[in-house]
Design a protein around this motif. Sequence first.
Motif, mmCIF file in Angstrom:
data_model
loop_
_atom_site.group_PDB
_atom_site.id
_atom_site.type_symbol
_atom_site.label_atom_id
_atom_site.label_comp_id
_atom_site.label_asym_id
_atom_site.label_seq_id
_atom_site.Cartn_x
_atom_site.Cartn_y
_atom_site.Cartn_z
ATOM 1 N N MET A 264 0.808 -1.213 0.000
ATOM 2 C CA MET A 264 0.000 0.000 0.000
ATOM 3 C C MET A 264 0.848 1.272 0.000
ATOM 4 S SD MET A 264 -3.202 -0.459 -0.340
ATOM 5 C CE MET A 264 -4.695 -1.372 0.054
ATOM 6 N N ASP A 265 2.065 1.197 0.560
ATOM 7 C CA ASP A 265 2.927 2.384 0.543
ATOM 8 C C ASP A 265 3.716 2.517 -0.751
ATOM 9 O OD1 ASP A 265 4.815 0.403 0.773
ATOM 10 O OD2 ASP A 265 5.588 1.058 2.720
ATOM 11 N N GLY A 266 3.542 1.565 -1.674
ATOM 12 C CA GLY A 266 4.194 1.625 -2.978
ATOM 13 C C GLY A 266 5.670 1.288 -2.963
ATOM 14 N N LYS A 267 6.156 0.635 -1.905
ATOM 15 C CA LYS A 267 7.594 0.409 -1.778
ATOM 16 C C LYS A 267 8.016 -1.042 -2.007
ATOM 17 C CE LYS A 267 8.382 4.279 1.402
ATOM 18 N NZ LYS A 267 9.073 5.085 0.373
ATOM 19 N N SER A 268 7.164 -1.997 -1.707
ATOM 20 C CA SER A 268 7.569 -3.409 -1.770
ATOM 21 C C SER A 268 6.835 -4.127 -2.888
ATOM 22 C CB SER A 268 7.279 -4.100 -0.429
ATOM 23 O OG SER A 268 7.985 -3.466 0.614
ATOM 24 N N PHE A 269 7.593 -4.588 -3.887
ATOM 25 C CA PHE A 269 7.044 -5.280 -5.053
ATOM 26 C C PHE A 269 7.379 -6.764 -4.964
ATOM 27 C CE2 PHE A 269 7.736 -0.930 -6.239
ATOM 28 C CZ PHE A 269 6.704 -0.593 -7.108
ATOM 29 N N ASN A 286 10.933 -0.166 -3.945
ATOM 30 C CA ASN A 286 10.774 1.198 -4.485
ATOM 31 C C ASN A 286 10.466 1.247 -5.972
ATOM 32 O OD1 ASN A 286 11.250 2.345 -1.961
ATOM 33 N ND2 ASN A 286 13.462 2.391 -2.304
ATOM 34 N N ARG A 287 10.968 0.296 -6.740
ATOM 35 C CA ARG A 287 10.734 0.344 -8.194
ATOM 36 C C ARG A 287 10.935 -1.036 -8.801
ATOM 37 N NH1 ARG A 287 15.351 0.385 -11.376
ATOM 38 N NH2 ARG A 287 17.298 0.318 -10.208
ATOM 39 N N ILE A 288 10.442 -1.211 -10.044
ATOM 40 C CA ILE A 288 10.712 -2.413 -10.835
ATOM 41 C C ILE A 288 11.356 -1.960 -12.143
ATOM 42 C CG2 ILE A 288 9.746 -4.420 -12.011
ATOM 43 C CD1 ILE A 288 7.536 -4.527 -10.067
ATOM 44 N N PRO A 289 12.484 -2.551 -12.531
ATOM 45 C CA PRO A 289 13.161 -2.130 -13.767
ATOM 46 C C PRO A 289 12.624 -2.852 -14.998
ATOM 47 C CG PRO A 289 14.514 -3.740 -12.626
ATOM 48 C CD PRO A 289 13.289 -3.527 -11.762
ATOM 49 N N LEU A 324 -3.628 9.422 -11.968
ATOM 50 C CA LEU A 324 -2.637 8.403 -12.308
ATOM 51 C C LEU A 324 -1.841 7.990 -11.070
ATOM 52 C CD1 LEU A 324 -1.750 6.993 -14.933
ATOM 53 C CD2 LEU A 324 0.095 8.666 -15.098
ATOM 54 N N TRP A 325 -1.748 6.693 -10.819
ATOM 55 C CA TRP A 325 -1.003 6.189 -9.666
ATOM 56 C C TRP A 325 0.152 5.277 -10.063
ATOM 57 C CZ3 TRP A 325 -1.645 0.801 -8.882
ATOM 58 C CH2 TRP A 325 -2.714 0.209 -9.567
ATOM 59 N N LEU A 326 0.284 4.991 -11.350
ATOM 60 C CA LEU A 326 1.408 4.233 -11.904
ATOM 61 C C LEU A 326 2.268 5.199 -12.714
ATOM 62 C CD1 LEU A 326 -0.671 1.196 -13.225
ATOM 63 C CD2 LEU A 326 0.844 1.146 -11.243
ATOM 64 N N HIS A 327 3.587 5.081 -12.572
ATOM 65 C CA HIS A 327 4.474 6.015 -13.250
ATOM 66 C C HIS A 327 5.703 5.284 -13.785
ATOM 67 C CE1 HIS A 327 2.184 9.222 -11.230
ATOM 68 N NE2 HIS A 327 2.295 8.471 -10.148
ATOM 69 N N CYS A 328 5.994 5.479 -15.077
ATOM 70 C CA CYS A 328 7.216 4.952 -15.676
ATOM 71 C C CYS A 328 8.196 6.100 -15.885
ATOM 72 C CB CYS A 328 6.917 4.268 -17.011
ATOM 73 S SG CYS A 328 6.181 2.627 -16.828
ATOM 74 N N GLU A 329 9.416 5.905 -15.380
ATOM 75 C CA GLU A 329 10.436 6.934 -15.462
ATOM 76 C C GLU A 329 11.694 6.351 -16.087
ATOM 77 O OE1 GLU A 329 10.945 7.768 -11.377
ATOM 78 O OE2 GLU A 329 8.969 8.684 -11.106
ATOM 79 N N GLY A 330 12.514 7.224 -16.682
ATOM 80 C CA GLY A 330 13.778 6.778 -17.260
ATOM 81 C C GLY A 330 13.955 7.325 -18.655
ATOM 82 N N GLU A 331 15.067 6.938 -19.278
ATOM 83 C CA GLU A 331 15.367 7.408 -20.616
ATOM 84 C C GLU A 331 16.131 6.332 -21.379
ATOM 85 O OE1 GLU A 331 19.440 9.874 -19.459
ATOM 86 O OE2 GLU A 331 17.636 10.956 -20.058
ATOM 87 N N LYS A 332 16.125 6.466 -22.694
ATOM 88 C CA LYS A 332 16.815 5.556 -23.600
ATOM 89 C C LYS A 332 16.456 4.094 -23.352
ATOM 90 C CE LYS A 332 20.682 8.587 -24.653
ATOM 91 N NZ LYS A 332 22.153 8.764 -24.735
ATOM 92 N N VAL A 339 5.069 3.276 -8.006
ATOM 93 C CA VAL A 339 3.644 3.275 -7.666
ATOM 94 C C VAL A 339 3.410 4.228 -6.496
ATOM 95 C CG1 VAL A 339 1.693 1.871 -6.912
ATOM 96 C CG2 VAL A 339 3.386 0.899 -8.481
ATOM 97 N N ASP A 340 2.385 5.059 -6.614
ATOM 98 C CA ASP A 340 2.047 5.986 -5.534
ATOM 99 C C ASP A 340 1.497 5.228 -4.327
ATOM 100 O OD1 ASP A 340 2.751 8.092 -7.144
ATOM 101 O OD2 ASP A 340 0.680 8.582 -7.728
ATOM 102 N N GLU A 341 1.619 5.862 -3.173
ATOM 103 C CA GLU A 341 0.998 5.291 -1.969
ATOM 104 C C GLU A 341 -0.515 5.299 -2.135
ATOM 105 O OE1 GLU A 341 0.818 6.075 2.872
ATOM 106 O OE2 GLU A 341 2.054 7.364 1.573
#
Length: 657
Positions: A264-269, A286-289, A324-332, A339-341
């Motif tokens: 729920m806190d968006g930290k553990s996948f 915190n994130r999934i690559p 929006l509660w899902l976010h993809c970040e990065g480049e190339k 994921v937001d809390e």
Amino acid sequence: MKHLDLIPVANTCKKMLYKGCLLVGLVAACSLTACSDDDENSVAPVFPELQTISCNAGETKEFTFEANTNWSLASTELWCKFVKDDVESFVLSGKAGTQNITIRVTDEAATVDEASVAKLELTMGSQTIVIGEVTRSAKGSELKIYDMEGNELEALTVGYDDFEPFKVKANFHFAVTGTPNWVEVEGGSLVGVSNQEVTGGLRVIQDGTVEKYPVAATDNKMIVFSAEDGKASFSFPLIYAGMDPMDIDVTAPSANRYGWTVSMDGKSFAQEGGQGTSGGGSTYTNRIPFTVKVLNDDYEFVYLEEWEDVSGTKNISLIDPSMLWLHCEGEKGDISLRVDENEPQYAGVPAEERTGYVLAFSRAEYESIKENLEANIVENGDIKYAYQQSNLLIQITQKEQETTTGEQLVNSVTSGDGSTVIDFVAYTGENLSHYQSTYGVQSVTEINKPAMNTLITFAFEGVNIEAYDLSTEEPVEVGGFELSGNYVGVDASIVGKKDIFFVVTEWVEAGTPRKAMVIIHLSSVEDGGSEEPSEGVFSITNASTASSVACTEYAGPSLDWFKQNYGVESIWQVEKPTGNLDVALSTLGKTIASWDCYDFATESPISLTDEITDVNGDGSVINIWIGGAFVEHDVVFMVITDNSGVKYGLIVGTPAE
């Protein structure tokens, strides 16, 4: 209009005239430099790398270089001239920046006996260095390239998945002697004899990056054909269109893109089965690559979520951009999903779980469906099958997770050779609070029956390791521990057979690093796991039966040849391969970074993309399927590079030697 038109009477006269012309140019360049000493004396010249250019009488070529200060460029031969604004000269000068120079080659003093070479000398400050060599073929040499219909070409096209064919014919014996390092010649080489047409093919070498970007003829990426006797050299520009604009290649942490959860806190996948089981699973914090490969790195993400109507029927629709509660970040193409809390909407009322989907599209494909995006993607309450197969990154549900200490930070435990899975549990003993407060750890994991060599995989990359005696909590020497990325290897033969614990600290650029503690009962090492580490480089098992597969060191007559030509430390052999083979490196902390495959008999490069896969996505194990294109070759020679750059050879099959 010609700035200089010399008609040589004799070699001596020609040289005198040339030197006089060159002197005038150099004096002018020196004057330019002297005038700008006040501005430029603090700039140390940085010279570009040497470039080689193949030309023939009557041709013009483009020459590009970068100068970081005032410069002058001189040609050492009268037949090699610079052209600027329709004026020919032997010396040019200019200011710092990117320089695009046109070179014109004449037939002056050309002979049928040998090729001619002109050097391009760049002067910056008080230094002069050769940055270009222009080779002019011997007089009368001729080489032409054609498409498969016989039309003469000025440039050659490089294919993507397939070799782009072409034909070539010359009045001398020749071979391809130069291509960029991202171009593969079909069959590994191309040679031809005088006055006989031969067929070749070119294809991009896919490394996950270079194939994404087009190359134009004006980029001056050349293929070079050279005469066997060295008297002629012809170069042609290469053209590469890049990937199909509609194609996309998504690499996810797991082959199964369904069944992921996030706290729920968006930290553990974690993926279903990954948490609450002693065998561990795919977990991230915190994130999934992800990796997304498309033409020119031009992609678009689409976010959808599930909901139920009043009848309880599942529906999928686009997420409102403002919610929006899902976010993809990065480049190339290197992407991280965050994921937001999930915060409660009303005080005292828990937040409801929610399920979302992330899809990625190439720019061309997105533009083709964006006008009616949801209707084009969703059909009968589900994502269309074609998009599930090629565009879906992940399905993920955000919900309350039942976790215990240790399950999120230790992913797996195996014997050092990867052949044995070792059970581990979250420590819940009476000292849990003490360990957490004293050592600042977020999880404590216990391994009761380790192997002599035990390999532990964490959910993060470590930067430091500290070890302690379990009973006294006195520090223990860390010589028997090997930390590499998110792996820690423990060698009981060095540490000793005693109960210990160690703490691994996460590597982070900023913020507070996490810490994980592992209690490992080395005193019981004889009761479980493998007793001794593998003596060979590779640990190979049959993926279907989990049985060990014999892998012996190769000592055949080709040993020295393959070592010398492929730079491998040693060569190993699986003589009678069948089914599916799981291949890992035996050394603790070593993973497989890359591999190249060749037909053992012909040494021709072969592509086995569908037959060889990275099982866990981290190089710890690769699977070889003895089927498909693999069986088209009696024996396959693999060059396997580990994560420290060391190369090993693996022969799959029995050579007829």
